[in-house]
Design a protein around this motif. Structure first.
Motif, mmCIF file in Angstrom:
data_model
loop_
_atom_site.group_PDB
_atom_site.id
_atom_site.type_symbol
_atom_site.label_atom_id
_atom_site.label_comp_id
_atom_site.label_asym_id
_atom_site.label_seq_id
_atom_site.Cartn_x
_atom_site.Cartn_y
_atom_site.Cartn_z
ATOM 1 N N THR A 1 -23.734 -73.539 19.698
ATOM 2 C CA THR A 1 -23.214 -72.181 19.464
ATOM 3 C C THR A 1 -21.778 -72.060 19.968
ATOM 4 O O THR A 1 -20.906 -71.521 19.280
ATOM 5 C CB THR A 1 -24.117 -71.149 20.177
ATOM 6 O OG1 THR A 1 -25.419 -71.246 19.634
ATOM 7 C CG2 THR A 1 -23.600 -69.733 20.011
ATOM 8 N N LEU B 1 -19.373 -73.760 17.598
ATOM 9 C CA LEU B 1 -19.125 -72.974 16.385
ATOM 10 C C LEU B 1 -18.198 -71.805 16.686
ATOM 11 O O LEU B 1 -17.258 -71.524 15.940
ATOM 12 C CB LEU B 1 -20.455 -72.470 15.801
ATOM 13 C CG LEU B 1 -21.144 -73.320 14.733
ATOM 14 C CD1 LEU B 1 -20.351 -73.298 13.440
ATOM 15 C CD2 LEU B 1 -21.404 -74.736 15.154
ATOM 16 N N ARG B 2 -18.456 -71.108 17.809
ATOM 17 C CA ARG B 2 -17.610 -69.964 18.170
ATOM 18 C C ARG B 2 -16.161 -70.394 18.370
ATOM 19 O O ARG B 2 -15.230 -69.667 18.049
ATOM 20 C CB ARG B 2 -18.089 -69.353 19.487
ATOM 21 C CG ARG B 2 -19.335 -68.521 19.387
ATOM 22 C CD ARG B 2 -19.632 -67.969 20.775
ATOM 23 N NE ARG B 2 -20.911 -67.305 20.813
ATOM 24 C CZ ARG B 2 -21.583 -67.054 21.938
ATOM 25 N NH1 ARG B 2 -21.078 -67.421 23.104
ATOM 26 N NH2 ARG B 2 -22.735 -66.434 21.907
ATOM 27 N N THR B 3 -15.992 -71.583 18.926
ATOM 28 C CA THR B 3 -14.644 -72.050 19.266
ATOM 29 C C THR B 3 -13.873 -72.527 18.037
ATOM 30 O O THR B 3 -12.667 -72.260 17.914
ATOM 31 C CB THR B 3 -14.734 -73.217 20.289
ATOM 32 O OG1 THR B 3 -15.467 -72.759 21.411
ATOM 33 C CG2 THR B 3 -13.357 -73.685 20.723
ATOM 34 N N GLY C 1 -14.193 -70.226 12.073
ATOM 35 C CA GLY C 1 -14.021 -68.817 11.705
ATOM 36 C C GLY C 1 -14.507 -68.590 10.286
ATOM 37 O O GLY C 1 -14.948 -69.531 9.602
ATOM 38 N N THR D 1 -23.461 -71.965 11.357
ATOM 39 C CA THR D 1 -22.270 -71.832 10.518
ATOM 40 C C THR D 1 -22.291 -70.494 9.782
ATOM 41 O O THR D 1 -21.278 -69.777 9.719
ATOM 42 C CB THR D 1 -22.207 -72.994 9.504
ATOM 43 O OG1 THR D 1 -22.257 -74.227 10.204
ATOM 44 C CG2 THR D 1 -20.940 -72.924 8.664
ATOM 45 N N GLN E 1 -21.258 -67.544 11.795
ATOM 46 C CA GLN E 1 -19.798 -67.432 11.957
ATOM 47 C C GLN E 1 -19.105 -66.984 10.679
ATOM 48 O O GLN E 1 -17.894 -66.763 10.682
ATOM 49 C CB GLN E 1 -19.220 -68.791 12.359
ATOM 50 C CG GLN E 1 -19.579 -69.261 13.736
ATOM 51 C CD GLN E 1 -19.097 -68.314 14.803
ATOM 52 O OE1 GLN E 1 -19.906 -67.686 15.468
ATOM 53 N NE2 GLN E 1 -17.797 -68.170 14.944
ATOM 54 N N GLY F 1 -18.875 -69.031 8.190
ATOM 55 C CA GLY F 1 -18.311 -70.273 7.652
ATOM 56 C C GLY F 1 -19.150 -70.806 6.503
ATOM 57 O O GLY F 1 -20.176 -70.230 6.130
#
Ligand SMILES: Cc1ncc(COP(=O)(O)O)c(C=O)c1O
Length: 354
Positions: A95, A98-100, A103, A122, A125, A127
């Motif tokens: 997680t 993905l957050r880092t 986008g 994904t 997010q 994505g």
């Protein structure tokens, strides 16, 4: 107006991750469906968790960045503490990654079949998740991965659900070829012949994730580790939930990392049973590839895994069946104790006899 109108479209459109079945506490089943370790937690680790379960520890917040765990992990794996991030399970690290790095509209790419949580995370997010096939014999199709324009790449090594480990030289080559972070998900590396930690020094875009759920028999405690370049680790810490690893988990993690030798007999027992189970399944006409993990993927003799899954369940044995087309002909079976594996084999014989 209602929930359907308020919810973000990405969330409304997705099904959510489907975890393997978890029987109710006390229910008697042979549980070979979610790749836990069948062997008990070593006494040193249980003792440390019990000691931490005291009013004074529980009253206060834990270390936000699990400092003592990071130091023990760095010592255990020959890295520096600023290369280590601790997670509430390795899923928590996925997680954070993905957050880092991902986008809205960005691509996450993974050779598949693989762990289906990557797709879910994904979507959360906003994505786009793009799967590429594994190459012949579990090789990496580097060109297909780079052509998919990834913001993040996931490689599961050993792979799930088949259990093969792709070549480390190819992992290194991919790290060089792709202008994005490459996550080597090593949830099952404790059972494998080798691992990718040695590649970290050369490849600043490589991130290795590990879990305590498999090799360390601590799935219920929820602990994972991420190893990365210090600059990457610094970014991951920013998106971490403030107190993501609780006090009991931190105590258990530190004790586990300080007593790695206590886990070796359990890991060796799983490796030996894996070899025996593989052989015994092959003798019965199942197609089983060599596995480097704590499970095997077995193609059933008649090519339809679903009835076998149901028949085993009726006999109190849980294994995993994935309905997706390329996996439906097999069963993913976690390696149990010798006794559990014998019960499984006896049940398979009975099912085969009809
Ligand atoms: C490939 C892979 N990565 C990560 C995980 C998650 O492990 P954890 O229990 O640490 O969240 C699993 C769990 O089955 C897995 O199969």
């Amino acid at each position: 107006m209602g929930v359907a109108d308020w919810v973000r479209p990405e969330i409304g459109a997705m099904a959510g991750y489907q975890p393997g079945e978890q029987p109710a506490p006390g229910e008697r089943v042979i549980k070979l469906n979610t790749n836990e370790n069948p062997h008990p937690v070593p006494a040193e680790v249980l003792g440390a968790i019990r000691e931490a379960a005291a009013a004074e520890t529980l009253r206060r917040y834990p270390s936000p960045d699990a400092g003592a765990v990071r130091e023990s992990a760095a010592r255990a794996y020959g890295l520096a503490p600023d290369q280590v991030v601790v997670g509430n399970g390795s899923d928590d690290l996925l997680t954070m990654l993905l957050r880092t790095f991902v986008g809205p509209g960005a691509h996450v790419v993974a050779p598949a079949p693989t762990y289906s949580l990557y797709d879910t995370l994904t979507r959360i997010q906003g994505g786009t998740y793009r799967e590429v096939p594994w190459g012949v014999g579990g090789s990496l199709l580097t060109r297909a991965i780079t052509d998919a324009d990834p913001a993040l790449v996931f490689l599961t090594r050993p792979n799930a659900p088949f259990g093969f480990a792709c070549d480390l030289g190819q992992v290194a080559a991919l790290c060089r070829a792709v202008d994005a972070p490459v996550v080597l998900d090593e949830a099952y590396a404790d059972f494998a012949d080798d691992n990718g930690l040695g590649l970290l020094a050369e490849h600043p875009n490589l991130i290795v994730t590990r879990t305590f759920s498999k090799g360390f028999s601590l799935a219920g405690l929820r602990l994972g580790l991420g190893f990365a370049h210090p600059e990457v680790a610094e970014q991951l810490h920013k998106v971490r939930d403030s107190y993501n690893v609780d006090a009991l988990a931190q105590a258990g993690a530190k004790a586990a990392l300080d007593h790695l030798d206590a886990f070796r007999p359990n890991i060796e027992a799983v490796r030996q049973e894996r070899a025996r189970l593989t052989q015994a399944l092959r003798q019965r006409g199942f197609g089983v590839a060599d596995s480097q993990a704590n499970f095997v993927f077995a193609r059933v003799p008649d090519g339809d895994g679903a009835p076998w899954y149901r028949a085993l369940k009726e006999r109190g044995i849980l294994v995993r069946h994935f309905p997706a087309e390329e996996l439906a002909e097999g069963l993913r079976i976690s390696v149990g104790t010798a006794e559990e594996n014998d019960t499984l084999l006896t049940a398979l014989d009975a099912i085969a006899e009809g």
